[in-house]
Design a protein around this motif. Structure first.
Motif, PDB file in Angstrom:
ATOM      1  N   ASP A 260       0.829  -1.212   0.000  1.00 36.88           N
ATOM      2  CA  ASP A 260       0.000   0.000   0.000  1.00 36.88           C
ATOM      3  C   ASP A 260       0.859   1.257   0.000  1.00 36.88           C
ATOM      4  O   ASP A 260       0.532   2.247  -0.667  1.00 36.88           O
TER       5      ASP A 260
ATOM      6  N   ARG B  79       2.436   1.680  -3.653  1.00 31.18           N
ATOM      7  CA  ARG B  79       1.462   1.953  -4.720  1.00 31.18           C
ATOM      8  C   ARG B  79       0.791   3.307  -4.526  1.00 31.18           C
ATOM      9  O   ARG B  79       0.378   3.932  -5.506  1.00 31.18           O
ATOM     10  N   SER B  80       0.671   3.773  -3.299  1.00 29.54           N
ATOM     11  CA  SER B  80       0.116   5.111  -3.085  1.00 29.54           C
ATOM     12  C   SER B  80       1.093   6.192  -3.522  1.00 29.54           C
ATOM     13  O   SER B  80       0.731   7.368  -3.582  1.00 29.54           O
ATOM     14  N   ARG B  81       2.318   5.817  -3.849  1.00 23.13           N
ATOM     15  CA  ARG B  81       3.343   6.752  -4.302  1.00 23.13           C
ATOM     16  C   ARG B  81       3.723   6.501  -5.752  1.00 23.13           C
ATOM     17  O   ARG B  81       4.797   6.900  -6.191  1.00 23.13           O
TER      18      ARG B  81
ATOM     19  N   SER C 286      -1.877   7.635  -7.682  1.00 24.42           N
ATOM     20  CA  SER C 286      -2.280   7.043  -6.409  1.00 24.42           C
ATOM     21  C   SER C 286      -3.658   6.436  -6.577  1.00 24.42           C
ATOM     22  O   SER C 286      -4.562   7.081  -7.132  1.00 24.42           O
TER      23      SER C 286
ATOM     24  N   ALA D 169      -5.844   6.178  -4.445  1.00 19.07           N
ATOM     25  CA  ALA D 169      -6.802   7.002  -3.706  1.00 19.07           C
ATOM     26  C   ALA D 169      -7.342   8.129  -4.576  1.00 19.07           C
ATOM     27  O   ALA D 169      -8.517   8.511  -4.448  1.00 19.07           O
TER      28      ALA D 169
ATOM     29  N   ARG E  29      -6.990  11.592   2.132  1.00 20.00           N
ATOM     30  CA  ARG E  29      -5.992  10.532   2.113  1.00 20.00           C
ATOM     31  C   ARG E  29      -5.384  10.328   0.722  1.00 20.00           C
ATOM     32  O   ARG E  29      -4.950   9.242   0.370  1.00 20.00           O
TER      33      ARG E  29
ATOM     34  N   ASP F   3      -2.743  12.378  -0.855  1.00 19.34           N
ATOM     35  CA  ASP F   3      -1.295  12.577  -0.873  1.00 19.34           C
ATOM     36  C   ASP F   3      -0.758  12.362   0.529  1.00 19.34           C
ATOM     37  O   ASP F   3      -0.921  13.211   1.408  1.00 19.34           O
TER      38      ASP F   3
END
Length: 779
Positions: free
Chosen positions: A246, A249-251, A316, A318, A587, A589
């Motif tokens: 997580d 992958r969020s980056r 991201s 999100a 949620r 960045d």
């Protein structure tokens, strides 16, 4: 003649022993019991009667049923042996034997004893009450060696969960009268097997230190006796793999994989070395972002305007989820049911770009038939149901169900919450199953705090997050330090009128014995409020405050005439609001956050005070240098405007903890002609704070990092500036500045912060404070 052959003894406990029968035709010569003789020829048996002996609790009919032998039936040796095995496999008997005596068969049994008591010996880290919930054997029930073995394994697993992998458990029995036994589990706990080192292989973009902070598992450090997350638990490694995935992958690292997570036991068997082998892949950014419609009745133009993702941003999941949620909400508002938003992503590996196209297409016609909730023995159904935006009969949205599940888990009421969907009574109906596991939500806590200014403080708090199972928050807190005493009672209904509307109520009382001033204060008040969202990232609170504020114990001989004139009690009745904007609510960045908050209170709705109090704060923080360094900048200010009358020191601002490098009330207007030179506070303040936090190169497990800071601020403005002997007090805008270094130490007993500061700009009468230590903990 059929001989009875004695069986061996099971491994443990030593109680269990079962007699076995060898059925064969024997020679006419007598053979001693317990001796195996090879069969000479086959022989059949026919019994006119079957007799059961030795049974006490189990009736003979049940034993005959297990045996399956009927009177007058002809049996061979194999069938007779099968009957023996059926009785033995019932698990009810310690010994079983079949003895043919001519035309009569005697079944002799010895029943397992009854458990008198269950005891634990050698346990120190896990108490008896907890172990009693682990074992399945029960007093006054029949003893089972197999169950005792399973209980020993369960106790061993419980110790492994706390990091004691070397724990061993031996079940033993002590015989008592009347066929009873005491079941004793002898426990050798062993030492805790800790995580001595966590290493990473294949990480190039982020340091080992940064990645360790992502994991749930921690390395053993100085305070290893207090830290539970530094013990090795195999199940936690799986969670760590997901947390790493997580994080990357969020980056934008969409191809990231954890290739392996290998725990290796040290040669001395006293610690583990855990190595995560990762494959980062490339970081991708957003290219073009468009919305198109495959439905002739739907225009994609309005949906295009809702897209918040912009070209050039780091990809991201999100961001994509937020865009889809906005579009789905618009479709519902327009009455467009069963419209699905499909994100179709095109990869450009050379440019490391992802083009995103949101396609509005027709989804399946599915409806929510019902929502079934199980496991909530205390929490009311409606508390769980209101976490879903979907109700029975609405179109089924998998995204909404997932988000509802996240909201249920975020409540903090449940140790586990599983939400799954299954087909309902027909192909177009879906049933949502919610299975929760309750956990304690109330707490009685005692706390200790320390500050250089306030000294040692004690606190007691009784709180309940799920009052009466209604999801309401109740808190009663008492605080005391050397200079003040405080009491507060808080009540929050988070879903007033079953909407996203929080009803708050605060009752408070404080008394301050000011060591740094020649007067004391006493305040009592009541503040009800309503808070609700007004945008995706913004919330608004509206409130009413009524309070009695008193200045007392003023010494007219040593105090400024300004404070002497302000002593006494006044009633304040005010309406106010607070607007807050926080990018962390999205949620999107994880490396940047912006917070803006503005508050105003308008006093004059009755009472003795007519004024407007305004405060505002803006904060921006970001992580740089592979997220190892945290930068933070804040700008804060306030204004107290009197509509009638003059302000009082109890209502005016003071920089207090807002500005480092100075004592509380150490800066601002001051009556220098008064013997005590008390600080008078100010009607206005402004301050800018800049701070950086970074690693010091120490091992991560110590939890120690460093920082530097600089504060620049001022406090000014009085309605009455005529001080002692008629000398006018300087209430002008005089800039102060201070800089310093910080040492942060994260400990299990609370976060400690050491500030070492030095004023860079000050006035002669300012009172500086070069060192400050704060610690707060609850237990």
């Amino acid at each position: 003649m059929l001989n009875r052959i004695s069986g061996g003894t099971s491994r443990r406990p030593a109680l269990a022993r079962v007699s076995h029968v060898a059925l064969a035709a024997m020679l006419a010569v007598a053979v001693p019991a317990g001796t195996w003789v090879a069969p000479a020829f086959a022989q059949s048996f026919r019994f006119d009667s079957v007799q059961v002996e030795g049974n006490q609790r189990v009736d003979a009919g049940s034993i005959l049923t297990y045996a399956g032998i009927n009177q007058g039936e002809t049996l061979d040796a194999g069938e007779l042996n099968a009957a023996l095995q059926r009785i033995r496999n019932s698990g009810l008997f310690e010994e079983v034997s079949l003895e043919p005596q001519g035309s009569r068969l005697v079944i002799r049994v010895q029943e397992y004893p009854t458990i008198n008591v269950i005891a634990f010996e050698g346990n120190d880290r896990i108490n008896n009450e907890r172990l009693a919930t682990v074992v399945q054997s029960q007093a006054r029930r029949v003893y089972s060696p197999a169950q005792a073995e399973a209980d020993a394994a369960a106790i061993t697993a419980a110790y492994a969960q706390s990091g004691r992998l070397a724990a061993t458990v031996e079940p033993r029995i002590i015989r008592r009268s009347d066929n009873r036994v005491d079941l004793v589990f002898e426990i050798r706990e062993g030492n805790v097997v800790e995580i001595e080192r966590i290493a990473f292989v294949g990480n190039r973009s982020f340091s080992d230190r940064r990645l360790r902070n992502v994991l749930e598992t921690r390395q053993a450090g100085l305070l290893r006796r207090f830290v539970q997350s530094d013990t090795f638990i195999a199940e936690r490694i799986d969670l760590d793999r997901q947390l790493l995935t997580d994080f990357y992958r969020s980056r934008g690292y969409i191809d990231f994989q954890v290739l392996s997570a290998t725990p290796q036991l040290a040669r001395e068997r006293d610690g583990f070395f855990v190595t995560f082998t990762v494959q980062e892949g490339l970081q991708y950014r957003i290219g073009s972002v468009t919305a198109v419609s495959e439905l002739p009745e739907v225009d994609a133009t309005e949906f295009q305007r809702l897209i918040g993702t912009r070209p050039g941003q780091i990809y991201s999941p999100a961001r994509i989820d937020n865009d889809i949620a906005r579009m789905e909400n618009l479709a519902l508002r327009q009455g467009l049911t069963f419209v699905r938003i499909d994100p179709r992503i095109t990869r450009n590996e050379r440019g490391q770009i992802l083009d995103v196209q949101y396609v509005l297409t027709r989804g399946e016609r599915l409806f929510v038939e019902r929502i079934d909730i199980e496991g909530n023995s205390r929490t009311l159904d409606r508390v769980i149901r209101r976490q879903f935006r979907t109700v029975e009969g609405d179109p089924f949205s998998p995204r909404e169900i997932r988000e509802g599940a996240e909201r249920i888990r975020a409540l903090g009421f449940f140790a586990d919450a599983q939400v799954n969907a299954r087909q309902g009574s027909s192909a177009d109906q879906v049933i949502v199953d919610v299975d929760v596991e309750e956990q304690p939500t109330g707490s009685l806590s005692f706390g200790v705090s320390y500050g250089v200014s306030a000294g040692i403080g004690f606190a007691a708090s009784l709180s309940e997050q799920n009052f009466l199972g209604r999801g309401q928050y109740v808190d009663l807190t008492i605080n005391t330090t050397s200079s003040n005493r405080a009491f507060s009672f808080n009540f929050i209904e988070p879903a007033f009128l079953e909407r996203d509307l929080a009803l708050k109520s605060n009752l408070y009382w404080t008394r301050t014995d000011r060591d740094f001033a020649s007067y004391n204060t006493r305040t009592a008040g009541f503040r009800p409020a309503l808070e609700f969202p007004i945008s995706e990232l913004g919330r608004l609170e509206v409130r009413y405050t009524i309070s009695r504020d008193e200045i007392l114990d003023v010494d007219p001989e040593t105090s400024s005439p300004i404070i002497v004139a302000e002593q006494g009690a006044l009633i304040t009745s005010a309406l106010g609001y607070t607007y807050s904007f926080d990018t962390a609510r999205s949620r999107i960045d994880p490396n940047r956050r912006f917070v803006f908050r503005i508050s105003q209170d308008f006093a004059g709705l009755g009472g003795d005070v007519e004024s407007v109090t305004t405060t505002a704060l803006g904060r921006f923080e970001t992580r740089v240098w592979n997220e190892d360094v945290l930068l933070r900048a804040e700008l804060e200010g306030g204004a107290l405007t009197m509509i009638s009358g003059e302000s009082r020191v109890i209502n005016r601002f003071n920089l207090g903890s807002r500005m480092r490098g100075f004592e509380p009330n150490g800066v601002g207007p001051r009556d220098l002609e008064a013997p005590n030179e008390d600080a008078l506070g100010g009607n206005y303040f402004a301050i800018a704070r800049f701070e950086a936090e970074f690693p010091l190169g120490l091992p991560d497990e110590y939890g120690i990092s460093g920082g530097v800071f600089m504060d620049v601020g001022t406090l000014w403005g009085l309605d009455n500036t005529i001080g002692t002997n008629g000398v006018e007090v300087d209430d002008g805008i005089n800039i102060r500045a201070a800089a310093g270094v910080s040492l942060f130490w994260t400990t299990p007993i609370g976060p400690l912060r050491f500030n070492f500061s030095h004023p860079l700009r000050q006035l002669d009468y300012d009172r500086e404070q070069n060192f400050d230590l704060t610690v707060s903990t609850r237990f």
